[in-house]
Design a protein around this motif. Structure first.
Motif: not given
Length: 392
Positions: A212-215, A219-225
């Motif tokens: 995940y992008e380190f921000s 994190i918010a964008a990657a969590a569900a995936g």
């Protein structure tokens, strides 16, 4: 959350300096073989040790670290008792590779038989190159294995050690289908690779790997995936590279909020999750597993240090004690300080438990496994007391 990510960027900047500076610049010491024969065997058990610490840089934190390392080394010298005499000489490098190499050369000219320190990877690499033609070993406080090899040994805790210990325990508990979740940065890549090797070494299976992008937004964008991938891969554990000063608080909370069931998919930690202690109270991390040095032994060291110096030691100071303990043990045996002696298979005992140095310049440490329960780190698998049958 914003505060946690801000700390993470600061932490990883330091990490890049200390641990993972560009490999081409740092591997030189590993390419320079130690001199034939190494340092001579101690005469009458006496060894001259040059301790290189980062004081003198003008940075207050470096000076505090330097003092803590020097204090711990002096305590170790006093603890050796009969059979070994250590002449400890302290040199302040200012955190500079050039100064560290120059002072190591000066120390060798003044009779030093082994170098203990320095802290930062670039310094340790420079010292290793300077000392290799003399056959003098360097016990660095770094945990960057990119600089290890030849005459340079790293004393710091490594990703490899932690990954294998945690993976081994998890696999024995049936958590053998591991998904790696890594920061998308240099530290995350290194941690992910260590987890891959650690899981394979203990018979587990890496069923998925993601980053995940380190921000905060990354994190918010990657969590569900991440949660969806973990479910489809039927992962029984998620091995995280995130640390407490970085993305861990935000990441763990985001994954649970996205529907991750930590009762069936265990969080595993590559780094210590008990520092700072406030991390242990995070709801998402309850039930998680991570590795740490023998807490009882370290508590004894901490108590004795506080009694002697009136303040708590920095965690890194234990490495200075360990280095002196290893040198003293060899001196008592009448052995030289070459790589062959330093890598004796039985290893040594330090303030955090057993450890041994490997021929490739890395180290192995006897670690305990802790579970986070009700805001406490509870040891559920004690650290081994010897390397025989320790599963390394």
């Amino acid at each position: 959350m914003l505060f946690a990510i801000h700390l993470a960027r600061k932490s990883l900047g330091r990490f890049a300096l200390v641990l993972l500076a560009p490999v081409m610049a740092l591997v030189l010491s590993a390419c320079v073989p130690a001199g034939e024969g190494g340092a001579p065997a101690p005469k009458g058990g006496k060894v001259t040790v040059a301790l290189l610490v980062p004081g003198g840089s003008g940075n207050a934190s470096d000076q505090i670290m330097a003092d803590s390392l020097a204090n711990a080394a002096r305590m170790a010298v006093a603890d050796l008792g009969g059979g070994a005499q250590i002449d400890l000489k302290v040199y302040q490098t200012g955190g500079s590779p050039a100064m560290a190499a120059s002072l190591a050369t000066q120390a060798a000219d003044e009779g030093a038989q082994i170098i203990l320190g320095p802290v930062y990877a670039a310094e340790a690499n420079a010292v290793g190159v300077a000392m290799a033609p003399r056959g003098i070993s360097v016990l660095a406080f770094s945990n960057n294995t990119a600089i290890a090899g030849g005459n340079v040994f790293v004393l710091g805790p490594t990703f490899e050690n932690s990954a294998r210990r945690v993976a081994g325990y998890a696999v024995r508990q049936g958590k053998n289908r591991v998904m790696i979740v890594a920061d998308k940065n240099t530290a995350g890549e290194a941690g992910s690779a260590a987890i891959q090797r650690g899981v394979a070494a203990v018979g587990g299976t890496v069923v998925a790997s993601t980053s995940y992008e380190f921000s905060q937004s990354g994190i918010a964008a990657a969590a569900a995936g991440i949660v969806a991938t973990a479910r489809s891969a039927e992962a029984s554990a998620l091995f995280l590279t995130a640390d407490t000063a970085g993305a861990l608080p935000v990441l763990s909370q985001s994954l649970v909020a996205a529907g991750l069931d930590t009762a069936t998919m265990k969080f595993l930690g590559l780094t210590r999750w008990d520092i700072p202690s406030q991390t242990l109270s995070l709801p998402a991390l309850q039930g998680s597993w991570f590795a740490l040095p023998d807490p009882n032994l370290y508590a004894q060291f901490q108590s004795r240090y506080m009694s002697a110096y009136g303040a708590a030691p920095l965690p890194i100071s234990g490495l200075a004690y360990d280095g002196i303990a290893a040198i003293g043990a060899l001196a008592k045996q009448g052995r030289d300080l070459s790589g062959g002696s330093l890598t004796q298979n039985a290893g040594f005992v330090g303030v955090s438990g057993i450890f041994r140095l490997r021929a490739d310049g890395s180290n192995e440490r006897g670690l305990a496994i802790a579970e986070i329960r009700q805001g406490q780190a509870v040891v559920i698998d004690p650290a081994p007391r010897s390397f025989a049958g320790a599963g390394f």
